[in-house]
Design an enzyme around this catalytic site. Structure first.
Site, short mmCIF file in Angstrom:
data_model
loop_
_atom_site.label_atom_id
_atom_site.label_comp_id
_atom_site.label_asym_id
_atom_site.label_seq_id
_atom_site.Cartn_x
_atom_site.Cartn_y
_atom_site.Cartn_z
N HIS A 106 0.82 -1.22 0.00
CA HIS A 106 0.00 0.00 0.00
C HIS A 106 0.85 1.26 0.00
O HIS A 106 1.65 1.47 0.91
CB HIS A 106 -0.93 -0.01 1.23
N HIS B 101 -7.85 8.11 -3.42
CA HIS B 101 -8.46 6.83 -3.83
C HIS B 101 -9.58 7.00 -4.85
O HIS B 101 -10.07 6.01 -5.38
CB HIS B 101 -8.97 6.08 -2.60
N ARG C 163 -17.11 14.87 22.94
CA ARG C 163 -17.26 14.70 24.37
C ARG C 163 -18.67 15.18 24.76
O ARG C 163 -18.94 16.38 24.87
CB ARG C 163 -16.18 15.50 25.12
N CYS D 128 -10.22 18.84 26.01
CA CYS D 128 -10.96 18.43 27.19
C CYS D 128 -9.99 18.42 28.37
O CYS D 128 -8.83 18.03 28.23
CB CYS D 128 -11.56 17.05 27.00
N TYR E 56 -14.51 19.50 36.83
CA TYR E 56 -13.61 20.40 36.10
C TYR E 56 -12.92 21.43 37.01
O TYR E 56 -12.92 22.63 36.75
CB TYR E 56 -14.37 21.09 34.94
C1 HEM Z 1 -2.52 6.11 -1.29
C2 HEM Z 1 -4.78 2.03 -2.54
C3 HEM Z 1 -6.93 1.87 1.80
C4 HEM Z 1 -4.61 5.92 3.08
C5 HEM Z 1 -2.97 5.02 -2.02
C6 HEM Z 1 -2.65 4.74 -3.39
C7 HEM Z 1 -3.26 3.60 -3.72
C8 HEM Z 1 -3.99 3.15 -2.58
C9 HEM Z 1 -3.20 2.90 -5.08
C10 HEM Z 1 -1.79 5.61 -4.29
C11 HEM Z 1 -2.71 6.54 -5.00
C12 HEM Z 1 -2.06 7.40 -6.01
O1 HEM Z 1 -1.07 8.07 -5.65
O2 HEM Z 1 -2.58 7.44 -7.12
C13 HEM Z 1 -5.53 1.62 -1.48
C14 HEM Z 1 -6.35 0.45 -1.45
C15 HEM Z 1 -6.94 0.39 -0.22
C16 HEM Z 1 -6.51 1.56 0.51
C17 HEM Z 1 -6.51 -0.55 -2.60
C18 HEM Z 1 -7.87 -0.62 0.35
C19 HEM Z 1 -7.82 -1.91 0.05
C20 HEM Z 1 -6.52 2.97 2.51
C21 HEM Z 1 -6.98 3.33 3.83
C22 HEM Z 1 -6.32 4.47 4.18
C23 HEM Z 1 -5.46 4.83 3.10
C24 HEM Z 1 -8.01 2.55 4.64
C25 HEM Z 1 -6.41 5.29 5.44
C26 HEM Z 1 -6.86 4.90 6.58
C27 HEM Z 1 -3.84 6.30 2.03
C28 HEM Z 1 -3.00 7.48 2.01
C29 HEM Z 1 -2.42 7.54 0.75
C30 HEM Z 1 -2.89 6.39 0.00
C31 HEM Z 1 -2.81 8.45 3.18
C32 HEM Z 1 -1.50 8.63 0.24
C33 HEM Z 1 -0.09 8.24 0.34
C34 HEM Z 1 0.80 9.34 -0.19
O3 HEM Z 1 0.39 10.07 -1.09
O4 HEM Z 1 1.94 9.42 0.30
N1 HEM Z 1 -3.81 4.04 -1.54
N2 HEM Z 1 -5.67 2.29 -0.28
N3 HEM Z 1 -5.60 3.91 2.10
N4 HEM Z 1 -3.73 5.67 0.81
FE1 HEM Z 1 -4.69 3.97 0.28
N1 MTE Z 2 -21.99 21.31 25.88
C1 MTE Z 2 -23.12 20.63 26.14
N2 MTE Z 2 -24.30 21.24 25.94
N3 MTE Z 2 -23.08 19.36 26.60
C2 MTE Z 2 -21.88 18.71 26.81
O1 MTE Z 2 -21.88 17.54 27.21
N4 MTE Z 2 -19.41 18.88 26.79
C3 MTE Z 2 -18.35 19.85 27.04
C4 MTE Z 2 -18.35 20.94 25.98
N5 MTE Z 2 -19.67 21.46 25.76
C5 MTE Z 2 -20.68 19.42 26.57
C6 MTE Z 2 -20.79 20.74 26.07
C7 MTE Z 2 -17.01 19.30 27.13
S1 MTE Z 2 -16.56 18.65 28.63
C8 MTE Z 2 -16.10 19.41 26.12
S2 MTE Z 2 -14.50 18.87 26.28
C9 MTE Z 2 -16.49 20.00 24.82
O2 MTE Z 2 -17.86 20.37 24.78
C10 MTE Z 2 -16.24 18.99 23.70
O3 MTE Z 2 -16.60 19.54 22.48
P1 MTE Z 2 -16.65 18.61 21.17
O4 MTE Z 2 -17.52 17.43 21.47
O5 MTE Z 2 -17.15 19.49 20.10
O6 MTE Z 2 -15.22 18.18 20.93
MO MO Z 3 -14.38 18.08 28.57
#
Ligand code: HEM
Ligand code: MTE
Ligand code: MO
Length: 472
Positions: A40, A64, A137, A188, A325
């Site tokens: 990947h 992707h 949160r 938080c 808090y």
């Molecule tokens: C880049 C395939 C799942 C994150 C790529 C590229 C391919 C690819 C072919 C290169 C794309 C290009 O440059 O044209 C796949 C396939 C996946 C998969 C087949 C699943 C089977 C994921 C998942 C994530 C992810 C789940 C994140 C949680 C990334 C990132 C890049 C990338 C961050 C960019 C890397 C870079 O540009 O340095 N992937 N991917 N991929 N993929 Fe995936």
């Molecule tokens: N406001 C309401 N009305 N109810 C909540 O439970 N949680 C507070 C605050 N404002 C809360 C709230 C707490 S403890 C935090 S840390 C932040 O919202 C979290 O904001 P977020 O969920 O947008 O990250």
């Molecule tokens: Mo919080």
């Protein structure tokens, strides 16, 4: 014609590790990608999707969205999703049944109420946290608010000539006041509580180091709304501004908190009533349709689902202002604690953490023998981060990390992301990595957790230590 076997989502969930094979789903099809993981181009982040759907991840990584990626994926197809595998119907007697759906990558610390944080390495991929990854949160069920019927109620000044409170619809807020934007990091008070818990158990959700996130917030200045309701900075006998949420428990008790009137009216403090988050309408989990953003101040005062504003001599009487808090000495326990003796947390202290690598990870240096270490640093009260020091030898020697952030003219409300490319000495097998930040007031972080331990597990800003194994 090849007929593929049918699988349920639960079947797919069982395939999350190389020993069980790694399966994912996309557009109703099932893929075994075990042999693709090491190929990947995006590295092992791909494993975050193991056992589930690719769609929520590919929505975040636009690379992707291309034909060659879909074609490549087809090589790994092993089945289709069973068409009768539907989501179970919602249980309407459950007060949480109206909660929105959330991104599957979040680490859930509590489902009801919903509390979750993103994987640390995803948190610092972008200066601005995507809304779906922003930590969540909630103390209560997410209220269901009809935006067309929504009204913000602003109580009038004591003895004012107007009898009735000011009521503002969402349209009033968007049209009667100028729109402003601020970039603000929310944290938080319980961020990094798990490290405090490890020393001696504390009461609270076991947050890791990602109960912190950054967004561009759009809305109106609180002071513009307060002025419209008849308040002026020199009004005597008012000291606090209370915010009441529309979320409530079964007894009708609503979430509430307060900040000082001075802060609320100050131009410099930039307190916002936000209806937008990163250019989108405020998401349900983050307070739709309106929340308070109090820059530099603990998350708890940033009241979501804002229903009512009250200006008063007293702080909010809510549980979260009075009996939660707050910080205490390590010597205070649940038998001796008196919440009235500590002030409510407002500005937060200087903070930093390592987000990549993860604690316990095995890291492989590149061909030059280098590894990349990443993290965030932030301080409350508008203080800017001026430096982050990183040690790879448990604190004997230090290197200065590179910072990235946003230039600001006035106070700085957002974090800095930091990065260090470090050379690992050849003989080194185990590394203890530490980071510590310095803010613009030259505040520094305490070196260990024990002396700042408190029974509620809040305000952990000790140096962040992690241990990793080097694979050469
Ligand atoms: C880049 C395939 C799942 C994150 C790529 C590229 C391919 C690819 C072919 C290169 C794309 C290009 O440059 O044209 C796949 C396939 C996946 C998969 C087949 C699943 C089977 C994921 C998942 C994530 C992810 C789940 C994140 C949680 C990334 C990132 C890049 C990338 C961050 C960019 C890397 C870079 O540009 O340095 N992937 N991917 N991929 N993929 Fe995936
Ligand atoms: N406001 C309401 N009305 N109810 C909540 O439970 N949680 C507070 C605050 N404002 C809360 C709230 C707490 S403890 C935090 S840390 C932040 O919202 C979290 O904001 P977020 O969920 O947008 O990250
Ligand atoms: Mo919080």
């Amino acid at each position: 014609l090849h007929l593929f076997p049918q699988y349920t989502r639960d079947d797919v969930k069982k395939h999350k590790s190389p020993s069980d094979r790694i399966w994912v789903t996309y557009a109703g099809e099932v893929f075994d990608i075990t042999d693709f993981v090491d190929l990947h181009p995006g590295g092992n982040r791909i494993l975050l999707a193991a056992g589930g759907a690719l769609e929520p991840f590919w929505a975040l990584y636009g690379v992707h969205k291309s034909e060659h990626v879909i074609e490549l994926l087809q090589e790994y197809k092993v089945g289709v999703l069973s068409p009768d595998d539907k989501e179970p119907p919602r249980d309407l007697s459950d007060p949480y049944s109206g909660d929105p759906s959330r991104h599957p990558v979040l680490k859930i610390n509590s489902q009801k109420p919903f509390n979750a944080e993103p994987p640390p390495e995803m948190l610092t991929e972008n200066f601005i946290t995507p809304n779906v990854l922003f930590f969540k949160r909630n103390h209560l069920p997410v209220p269901n608010i009809n935006p067309d019927k929504y009204e913000l109620v602003v109580e009038r000044p004591p003895g004012a000539k107007w009898a009735k409170p000011l009521k503002l619809s969402l349209k009033d807020l968007k049209t009667k006041f100028p729109r402003h934007e601020v970039t603000v990091t929310l944290q938080c008070a319980g961020n990094r509580r798990s490290e405090m818990n490890a020393i001696k158990p504390v009461k609270g959700l076991d947050w890791g180091a990602a109960a912190i996130s950054t967004a561009h917030w759009g809305g109106v200045w609180l002071r513009d709304v307060l002025s419209d309701a008849g308040y002026s900075e020199d009004l005597p006998n008012v000291r606090h501004v209370q915010f009441e949420g529309l979320d409530q428990d079964i007894t009708g008790t609503k979430y509430g908190a307060s900040i000082s009137f001075k802060r609320a009216m100050s131009k410099d403090c930039e307190v916002l009533l936000a209806y937008e988050m990163n250019g989108e309408e405020l998401p349900k989990d983050h307070g739709f349709p309106l929340r308070v953003i109090v820059p530099g101040v603990v998350g708890a005062r940033n009241v979501k689902w804002l229903g009512r504003i009250i200006v008063s001599e007293e702080e909010s009487s809510s549980h979260w202002q009075q009996n939660d808090y707050k910080g205490f000495s390590p010597s205070v326990d649940w038998d001796t604690v008196d919440f009235s003796t500590s002030p409510a947390i407002q500005d937060l202290p200087v903070q930093s953490a390592i987000t990549e690598p993860r604690p316990g990870a095995t890291i492989t240096p590149d061909h030059d023998g280098k590894v990349t270490i990443k993290g965030y640093a932030w301080s409350g009260g508008g203080r800017e981060i001026v430096r982050v020091d990183v040690s790879l030898d448990g604190g004997k020697t230090w290197k200065v990390a590179d910072l990235t952030g946003e230039e600001t003219k006035g106070p700085t409300w957002a974090w800095k992301l930091w990065k260090l490319e470090a050379t690992i000495p050849d003989e080194q097998k185990e590394l203890t990595i530490i980071c510590k930040a310095v803010d613009s007031s030259y505040n520094v972080q305490p070196d260990t957790v024990a002396p700042i331990w408190n029974l509620r597990g809040v305000l952990n800003n000790a140096w962040h230590h992690i241990s990793v194994t080097v694979d050469k």
